[in-house]
Design an enzyme around this catalytic site. Structure first.
Site: not given
Length: 590
Positions: A440-442
Site C-alpha cells: 500500500y501507499e504505492g
C-alpha cells in the site's frame, strides 16, 4: 511473545548525539524552544510507556478477532475503543499538529519516533492515528480557515479520525482513471457520488466522527490527473457550533478479509450524494493529496522498521533463553547444551536484524529532519534543498525500509524455528502484517520506478548528485579516524554515481532500461544510504567509545553492516549491468 520495549536509548542517541536535533532546531524560528528542558525525552518516555502498556497487549488478540462488519457498521476487536480513548487522552493523535488548533506542535523528527513505537506495538492500531495525522496535515496545508477551525481541533484531540479515499476498482496506481464525481450543491458544498476501495479506517467504532478526504472530479474537470479535486466528506455532518449532527450519505459497503493487519478496517466506501467541501483549488487535488502521501510514505517505511524491531526483540529474547546444541567451542562447562545465541548462524541473523533496524531508524530520522527543514526552515535555499532531498528519498524510505522490514521479520521467525511458525510467539503475525507495507501507499515496484525514472532520470541525475555530494562532504569533514567506514562508503558512493550515469546513458536507446533496473537500483541506493547513516553513527560512537557498552555495540554493528550487508550491492550492480535483454521474451512463453 516477548513484551515490547521502545528502543529509547537508540532514539536518544540519534536525536541528541548523531543529528543533534535540539541545537539544530533551535535555529529554526518556528521550532525554537519547542524541544528545550527535556521535553522531547519526556514525550518519548511517555509514548514508550503507553504503547507498551496499553497498545501492545492488544496486538495478538486483535489479530485473532479482527474487525467485523454488519449492516454498514464496523466493530473493532475487544479493547480497541478503550485503548484508543486512552491514547487520545494523551494527545498522541495530534502530536505533530499545529498548537493553534490543539496539536502538540512537535516536529516530524519526534513524531517519527512515536510512529515507530505505536506501529511496533500494534500495526493495526497504529494505522488509525496515522491516517488521522495525514488528513490533518492536508487540511492544515490546503484547507480553508473555516475547515481548519471546524475539523482540526477534534481530530487532534482524537475525538474524530481521518481517512484517505483514493483507490477505486479501476484506478489504483493510475489515479487519473478515477470516476467518483462531485456536483456543486448549496452553501458552497458539493455532492459526491462514487465508490472507493481499500480505504483504511473508512468505518470503525473508535471515534464519534470520521473525516474522509476524497479525490473526485468536478463537472468541468479536464481528463487525467490534472482534473482531480480534493474534498472533505465527514461521516456525520457538523453544524455551525462544531457539533456532530445527522449522518452523511457515505457508507461502508463491506470490509476486506486480509492476510494481516486484521484489526485495521479496510473498507469499501460508497458515496451516494454525500455532502463534501472543496479542499484547496479545483483540479489541484492530487497535489494537495501528495502533501499527505509524502508523510504517509515515510510513515509506511517506519512501519516496516517497527515490525523489524518488534521481531528482533522477540528473537533476541528467545535466543538467550532457548538451549539447544553445543557452541563451536563445545558446551558451556557443566551443561549439555548452550543458548542458541552462541551459534554463528543465529548471530548472523540477529546482527542482520540489528544492523538493518538501526540503519533504518537513522535513515527515517534523517528524512524526517529534511521534512522539518522543508516545512519550518527560514532560509529559502535550505528549504529548497530539503524539498529536493525529500522528493528523492521518499520512494527509497518507503520501499527500502519495508523490503528490509520483511527480511528482518522473516529472520526473526527463523531464529525461533518451529516456534516462529506457530502463533504463540507472535513472529508469524509480524511477517503477515509486514507484507502489506510493501504494497500500500504505492507498491515498492512503483516506488522504484518513481526513484529512477522520475526523480533521478527526470533531473538528469542532479537529485542523486545532491545526496552523494553531501556524503562526500561528510567524509571530507570527518575523515580522521574513520577510514574503516569512510573508505567503503566512498567506494559505494562512487559505484552508485557510475551506475546512475550508465543507466541514464542506456535509457537514451533502450526504453526498457530504467524499468528493468529500477528495483535493484533502489536497493543499491538504499544500502548506500544506510552506509552513510552507519558511518555517521560510527563517527559519533567513536567519540563515546570507552564510556559505555552502547557505543561499543554500535561500532560492532557498524562493522558488521560494512562487512556483511553493504557488499550485497555488488550482485545488484551486476544484475543491473546485464541489461534489459533477458526480460524481452515472447508473452506466450510465460
Amino acid at each position: 511473545m516477548a513484551d515490547y520495549c521502545a528502543p529509547l536509548c537508540d532514539m536518544r542517541f540519534l536525536l541528541n548525539d548523531v543529528f543533534r536535533i535540539p541545537s539544530r532546531y533551535a535555529e529554526l524560528p518556528k521550532l525554537a524552544g519547542i524541544l528545550d528542558d527535556g521535553i522531547a525525552d519526556a514525550i518519548l518516555e511517555e509514548a514508550g510507556r503507553i504503547t507498551a502498556a496499553v497498545v501492545a497487549p492488544l496486538n495478538r488478540s486483535g489479530d485473532e478477532e479482527g474487525c467485523s462488519w454488519q449492516d454498514g457498521k464496523v466493530t473493532t476487536p475487544a479493547g480497541f475503543p478503550e485503548a484508543y480513548r486512552a491514547y487520545a487522552q494523551g494527545g498522541w493523535p495530534g502530536v505533530g499538529g499545529d498548537p493553534a488548533f490543539g496539536g502538540m506542535g512537535m516536529p516530524k523528527v519526534i513524531a517519527a519516533q512515536i510512529e515507530e513505537m505505536v506501529n511496533a506495538a500494534n500495526l493495526s492500531f497504529g494505522l488509525y492515528p496515522m491516517l488521522t495525522a495525514g488528513a490533518c496535515l492536508a487540511i492544515h496545508m490546503h484547507g480553508s480557515e473555516a475547515l481548519k477551525q471546524a475539523y482540526l481541533p477534534p481530530m487532534h484531540e482524537g475525538r474524530w479520525s481521518g481517512s484517505m479515499c483514493l483507490t477505486e476498482p479501476q484506478a489504483g496506481t493510475e489515479l487519473g482513471l478515477i470516476k467518483t464525481r462531485a456536483e456543486p450543491g448549496a452553501d458552497a458544498a458539493f455532492r459526491l457520488y462514487g465508490t472507493k476501495i481499500f480505504i483504511t479506517g473508512g468505518e470503525h467504532d473508535l471515534t464519534e466522527n470520521i473525516v474522509h478526504l476524497v479525490l473526485a472530479r468536478l463537472p468541468d474537470a479536464p481528463p487525467g490527473p490534472k482534473g482531480i479535486s480534493l474534498f472533505l466528506v465527514p461521516k456525520f455532518l457538523v453544524d455551525a457550533d462544531g457539533r456532530v449532527g445527522e449522518r452523511n450519505a457515505v457508507s461502508c459497503g463491506s470490509i476486506e478479509h486480509k492476510m494481516g493487519i486484521k484489526a485495521s478496517s479496510t473498507c469499501v466506501m460508497n458515496f451516494d450524494g454525500a455532502t463534501g467541501y472543496l479542499v484547496g483549488e479545483p483540479h489541484r487535488g492530487l497535489a494537495a493529496m501528495f502533501t499527505m502521501m509524502n508523510y504517509e510514505r515515510l510513515g509506511v517505511g517506519i512501519q516496516g522498521l517497527a515490525l523489524g524491531e518488534r521481531s528482533y526483540q522477540t528473537a533476541l529474547a528467545y535466543a538467550r533463553e532457548r538451549v539447544q546444541g553445543k557452541g563451536p567451542g563445545g558446551a558451556t562447562a557443566g551443561k549439555g547444551a548452550d543458548p542458541i545465541l552462541v551459534h554463528p548462524d543465529v548471530r548472523r541473523m540477529l546482527l542482520t536484524m540489528k544492523a538493518l533496524n538501526e540503519g533504518g531508524r537513522a535513515f527515517s530520522t534523517y528524512v524526517a529532519t529534511q521534512l522539518d527543514i522543508a516545512r519550518y526552515g527560514s532560509d529559502a535555499a535550505l528549504r529548497e534543498r530539503a524539498e529536493s532531498l525529500v522528493a528523492l528519498l521518499t520512494p527509497v524510505v518507503k520501499a527500502f525500509l519495508t523490503d528490509m522490514g520483511l527480511e528482518t521479520t522473516v529472520h526473526g521467525q527463523q531464529v525461533l524455528g518451529g516456534h516462529g511458525y506457530v502463533r504463540e510467539w507472535g513472529q508469524e503475525q509480524l511477517v503477515r502484517d509486514c507484507r502489506i507495507t510493501q504494497i500500500y501507499e504505492g507498491t515498492n515496484g512503483i516506488q522504484a520506478l518513481d526513484l529512477l525514472a522520475r526523480k533521478v532520470g527526470g533531473s538528469a541525475g542532479a537529485l542523486c548528485s545532491l545526496f552523494t555530494a553531501e556524503i562526500r562532504g561528510f567524509v571530507d569533514a570527518d575523515a580522521d579516524g574513520l577510514a574503516e567506514f569512510a573508505d567503503p562508503l566512498i567506494e559505494a558512493v562512487q559505484q552508485l554515481e557510475e551506475l546512475t550515469t550508465w543507466l541514464l546513458e542506456q535509457a537514451r536507446t533502450d526504453p526498457d532500461a530504467l524499468g528493468a533496473a529500477s528495483v535493484e537500483y533502489l536497493h543499491v541506493f538504499g544500502y548506500t544510504a544506510y552506509a552513510y547513516m552507519w558511518a555517521r553513527m560510527a563517527r559519533t560512537a567513536l567519540d563515546l567509545q570507552g564510556q559505555d557498552e552502547f557505543a561499543s555495540a554500535k561500532l560492532a554493528t557498524a562493522r558488521f553492516y560494512f562487512a556483511r550487508l553493504l557488499p550485497r550491492t555488488a550482485s545488484l550492480i551486476a544484475s543491473i549491468r546485464s541489461g534489459s535483454g533477458s526480460l524481452k521474451v515472447d508473452e506466450a512463453w510465460f
